[in-house]
Design a protein around this motif. Structure first.
Motif, PDB file in Angstrom:
ATOM      1  N   LYS A   7       0.845  -1.223   0.098  1.00 29.01           N
ATOM      2  CA  LYS A   7      -0.112   0.138   0.153  1.00 29.01           C
ATOM      3  C   LYS A   7       0.855   1.346   0.100  1.00 29.01           C
ATOM      4  CE  LYS A   7      -2.058   3.685   2.256  1.00 29.01           C
ATOM      5  NZ  LYS A   7      -1.445   4.443   3.524  1.00 29.01           N
ATOM      6  N   GLY A   9       0.769   5.292   0.404  1.00 27.76           N
ATOM      7  CA  GLY A   9       0.085   6.510   0.827  1.00 27.76           C
ATOM      8  C   GLY A   9       0.282   7.894   0.075  1.00 27.76           C
ATOM      9  N   GLY A  10      -0.584   8.646   0.243  1.00 29.43           N
ATOM     10  CA  GLY A  10      -0.545   9.804  -0.487  1.00 29.43           C
ATOM     11  C   GLY A  10       0.749  10.707  -0.582  1.00 29.43           C
ATOM     12  N   SER A 174       4.938   4.297   3.602  1.00 29.04           N
ATOM     13  CA  SER A 174       4.794   5.592   3.833  1.00 29.04           C
ATOM     14  C   SER A 174       5.868   6.772   3.943  1.00 29.04           C
ATOM     15  CB  SER A 174       3.854   5.722   5.356  1.00 29.04           C
ATOM     16  OG  SER A 174       3.667   7.041   5.567  1.00 29.04           O
ATOM     17  N   ASP A 175       5.966   7.823   4.664  1.00 28.40           N
ATOM     18  CA  ASP A 175       7.104   8.778   4.275  1.00 28.40           C
ATOM     19  C   ASP A 175       7.860   8.667   5.756  1.00 28.40           C
ATOM     20  OD1 ASP A 175       5.267   9.984   6.321  1.00 28.40           O
ATOM     21  OD2 ASP A 175       4.613  11.582   5.353  1.00 28.40           O
ATOM     22  N   GLY A 178       9.080   3.591   9.416  1.00 29.69           N
ATOM     23  CA  GLY A 178       8.479   2.491  10.082  1.00 29.69           C
ATOM     24  C   GLY A 178       7.714   3.099  11.461  1.00 29.69           C
ATOM     25  N   PHE A 180       7.460   4.512  14.967  1.00 32.02           N
ATOM     26  CA  PHE A 180       8.419   5.204  15.954  1.00 32.02           C
ATOM     27  C   PHE A 180       7.944   4.986  17.373  1.00 32.02           C
ATOM     28  CE2 PHE A 180      11.984   6.339  13.243  1.00 32.02           C
ATOM     29  CZ  PHE A 180      11.852   6.118  12.082  1.00 32.02           C
ATOM     30  N   ASP A 183       5.637  10.214  17.190  1.00 33.37           N
ATOM     31  CA  ASP A 183       5.836  10.885  15.939  1.00 33.37           C
ATOM     32  C   ASP A 183       7.072  11.471  15.723  1.00 33.37           C
ATOM     33  OD1 ASP A 183       5.294  12.255  13.518  1.00 33.37           O
ATOM     34  OD2 ASP A 183       3.033  12.944  14.232  1.00 33.37           O
ATOM     35  N   ARG A 185       7.645  13.679  13.476  1.00 32.45           N
ATOM     36  CA  ARG A 185       7.477  15.047  12.996  1.00 32.45           C
ATOM     37  C   ARG A 185       7.861  15.972  14.484  1.00 32.45           C
ATOM     38  NH1 ARG A 185       5.331  15.663   7.979  1.00 32.45           N
ATOM     39  NH2 ARG A 185       4.733  13.785   7.257  1.00 32.45           N
ATOM     40  N   ALA A 209      -1.551   7.665  16.743  1.00 34.21           N
ATOM     41  CA  ALA A 209      -0.195   7.546  15.829  1.00 34.21           C
ATOM     42  C   ALA A 209      -0.805   7.127  14.391  1.00 34.21           C
ATOM     43  CB  ALA A 209       0.716   6.380  16.608  1.00 34.21           C
ATOM     44  N   LYS A 210      -1.039   7.945  13.546  1.00 35.02           N
ATOM     45  CA  LYS A 210      -2.002   7.813  12.323  1.00 35.02           C
ATOM     46  C   LYS A 210      -0.872   7.061  11.300  1.00 35.02           C
ATOM     47  CE  LYS A 210      -0.908  11.933   9.628  1.00 35.02           C
ATOM     48  NZ  LYS A 210      -1.278  12.666   8.639  1.00 35.02           N
ATOM     49  N   VAL A 211       0.196   6.326  11.593  1.00 35.68           N
ATOM     50  CA  VAL A 211       0.922   5.756  10.547  1.00 35.68           C
ATOM     51  C   VAL A 211       0.101   4.645  10.117  1.00 35.68           C
ATOM     52  CG1 VAL A 211       2.478   4.777  12.574  1.00 35.68           C
ATOM     53  CG2 VAL A 211       3.465   4.728  10.155  1.00 35.68           C
TER      54      VAL A 211
HETATM   55  P1  ADP Z   1       0.287   8.106   4.299  1.00 32.79           P
HETATM   56  O1  ADP Z   1       0.011   9.133   3.638  1.00 32.79           O
HETATM   57  O2  ADP Z   1       1.463   7.153   3.841  1.00 32.79           O
HETATM   58  O3  ADP Z   1      -0.954   7.154   4.582  1.00 32.79           O
HETATM   59  P2  ADP Z   1       0.320   9.052   6.987  1.00 32.79           P
HETATM   60  O4  ADP Z   1       0.348  10.598   6.994  1.00 32.79           O
HETATM   61  O5  ADP Z   1      -1.131   8.588   7.140  1.00 32.79           O
HETATM   62  O6  ADP Z   1       0.769   8.780   5.852  1.00 32.79           O
HETATM   63  O7  ADP Z   1       0.922   8.368   8.192  1.00 32.79           O
HETATM   64  C1  ADP Z   1       2.329   8.823   8.269  1.00 32.79           C
HETATM   65  C2  ADP Z   1       2.540   9.626   9.373  1.00 32.79           C
HETATM   66  O8  ADP Z   1       2.364   9.412  10.541  1.00 32.79           O
HETATM   67  C3  ADP Z   1       4.066  10.102   9.624  1.00 32.79           C
HETATM   68  O9  ADP Z   1       4.516  11.229   8.692  1.00 32.79           O
HETATM   69  C4  ADP Z   1       4.033  10.726  11.006  1.00 32.79           C
HETATM   70  O10 ADP Z   1       4.218  11.916  10.982  1.00 32.79           O
HETATM   71  C5  ADP Z   1       2.904   9.984  11.517  1.00 32.79           C
HETATM   72  N1  ADP Z   1       2.858   9.397  12.815  1.00 32.79           N
HETATM   73  C6  ADP Z   1       2.245   9.672  13.940  1.00 32.79           C
HETATM   74  N2  ADP Z   1       2.674   8.594  14.863  1.00 32.79           N
HETATM   75  C7  ADP Z   1       3.837   7.906  14.491  1.00 32.79           C
HETATM   76  C8  ADP Z   1       4.614   7.030  14.890  1.00 32.79           C
HETATM   77  N3  ADP Z   1       4.508   6.371  16.277  1.00 32.79           N
HETATM   78  N4  ADP Z   1       5.457   6.333  14.085  1.00 32.79           N
HETATM   79  C9  ADP Z   1       5.722   6.846  12.977  1.00 32.79           C
HETATM   80  N5  ADP Z   1       4.857   8.032  12.323  1.00 32.79           N
HETATM   81  C10 ADP Z   1       4.064   8.510  13.156  1.00 32.79           C
END
Ligand code: ADP
Ligand code: ASP
Ligand code: MG
Length: 428
Positions: A7, A9-10, A174-175, A178, A180, A183, A185, A209-211
């Motif tokens: 998959k 992501g955007g 994703s970006d 993995g 973490f 977040d 960011r 944690a929207k990853v």
């Molecule tokens: P995609 O567009 O690939 O679906 P998302 O923006 O939905 O990506 O999810 C990726 C983002 O999730 C990362 O850029 C990060 O900012 C955020 N994120 C939040 N919590 C975590 C975490 N614990 N580990 C990794 N990323 C996280």
């Protein structure tokens, strides 16, 4: 030869170059001898832009039309990706959610997948083609209306397809590299987790944690689908989300190796409603929460104050997604006389921090250490809730990032290696 569902992501397909870069990666997996099924999200912030566009037309767009609009984002990326792969000499066919057999209930905007019948995907695989599926969308069982699965729903599409096709692994690109410990960011010193079990990942996802989106983790746990979360911008191994037992032959002492805390999650998308001056008699709380549930809102934390002896009145506060706030407030206002409360307060400047770890079940002192870290950082706690493997607190939203960093450090989660990399995305 393996069957892999990937998959993207955007942020991985934000522009034409992104689409081409991802296509190369897919063609390589295919040429390495794997069967490959790809789920793709809308390009960059397309979904947000479509939502903004609809809101510029009307404040309350009909949910059926909204779903048709939003599914357009994934149709753009799926067809462009199929073209880019074909350009590399590998056959690729794109499919909408409906064509891929993703059947859902009829709750527009947050539909649940009830069945996946991927016969056309299987046929494409059998023909040696790469199947590209539009994420985040399905079709209702009875009316054939197009539905969407809720924000981040492409993750769920991928896991559901992986389960239906009995894939060997579901790779979520994703970006970031993995999952973490926080977040990356807001915590650059966050550490990549090599392996995490479904229960901890569920709590992380549920806590913001929207990853990975929550429903995809629920689905993966139910059907035992291993997920590999990794970056489409690097070749680093990511995080495996799966059930795992302590190493073979390990005695109890080996458990000590397991970290007590998996990570710190944060969420600033919730709001707090306080019902002021509630008669403290049996049945009132039930009445309030029936009204709120009737508005379609999902409640998270609840706190009830001790009632003032003189008046027999109390206050009840609860949190809910801010997106459900308007409807919940309207429903409560309408029932004010019936319930008999004095007034309502609405506050969307709250933030929630959650500490997650299966090890806290057997380690005393975790809450004390959490509260000490927050107090040392000068952060006031407004609400607290706990589960077996999670402690959540509500703070002011403008203190949330500081709170996460303080707690991350207090639990020794900071990495001693390079800073975590965020390769793309706008974080929107
Ligand atoms: P995609 O567009 O690939 O679906 P998302 O923006 O939905 O990506 O999810 C990726 C983002 O999730 C990362 O850029 C990060 O900012 C955020 N994120 C939040 N919590 C975590 C975490 N614990 N580990 C990794 N990323 C996280
Ligand atoms: N495009 C949808 C969203 O932005 C679905 C997804 O990306 O998973 O929420
Ligand atoms: Mg996502």
């Amino acid at each position: 030869m393996a069957l892999i569902v990937q998959k993207y992501g955007g942020s991985s397909v934000a522009d034409a170059n992104g689409v081409k870069r991802v296509a190369k990666r897919i063609a390589e997996s295919k040429r390495a001898g794997n069967d490959v099924v790809v789920v793709v999200s809308a390009m960059g912030d397309t979904t947000d832009e479509l939502i903004d566009l609809a809101n510029a037309i009307t404040p309350l767009p009909p949910s059926r039309e909204m779903d048709i609009l939003l599914t357009a984002g994934e149709r753009i990326s799926m067809s462009l990706l199929a073209m880019a792969i074909a350009n590399l000499g590998v056959e690729a066919r794109s499919f909408t959610g409906q064509q891929a057999g993703v059947i859902t209930d009829d709750v527009h905007g947050k539909a649940r997948i009830i069945d996946v019948t991927p016969s056309r995907i299987q046929a494409a695989i059998d023909d040696g083609a790469v199947a590209i599926v539009a994420g985040f969308q399905g079709v209702t069982q009875h009316t054939n209306d197009v539905t969407t699965l809720g924000r981040g729903g492409s993750d769920t599409t991928a896991v559901a397809l992986a389960a239906a096709l009995k894939a060997d692994v579901c790779e979520i690109y994703s970006d970031v590299d993995g999952v973490f410990t926080a977040d990356p960011r807001i915590v650059p010193s966050a550490r990549k987790i090599d392996r995490i079990n479904y229960d901890e990942m569920l709590e992380m996802a549920a806590s913001g944690a929207k990853v990975l989106v929550l429903r995809c983790v629920e689905y993966a746990r139910r059907y035992n689908v291993p997920i590999h979360v990794r970056s489409s911008f690097s070749a680093h191994p990511g995080t495996m989300v799966m059930n795992y037992e302590p190493a073979e032959g390990a005695d109890e002492g080996a458990d000590v190796e397991q970290p007590i805390i998996a990570g710190v999650a944060h969420d600033s998308s919730e709001a707090k409603i306080t019902v002021v001056g509630v008669p403290d008699v049996p049945g009132t709380a039930a009445h309030i929460f029936e009204v709120v549930a009737g508005s379609g809102a999902n409640i998270d934390m609840i706190v009830q104050n001790v009632s003032a002896a003189a008046t027999g009145l109390t206050d009840i506060s609860f949190t809910l997604p801010a997106s459900d706030g308007t409807l919940a407030m309207a429903a409560l206002s309408e029932s004010q006389d019936e319930i008999g409360f004095a007034s309502l307060q609405y506050d969307d400047t709250i933030g929630k921090l959650s500490l997650i770890g299966a090890g806290m079940k057997s380690h005393p002192g975790v809450s004390a250490r959490l509260f000490a870290a927050l107090s040392a950082a000068g952060i006031n706690i407004e609400m607290i809730s706990t589960s077996e493997i999670r402690i959540s607190v509500v703070t002011r939203s403008d203190q949330l990032a500081d709170a996460v960093r303080a707690v991350h450090t207090a639990f020794d989660l900071d990495s001693t290696e390079d800073e975590a990399v965020v390769y793309g995305g706008t974080g929107r």
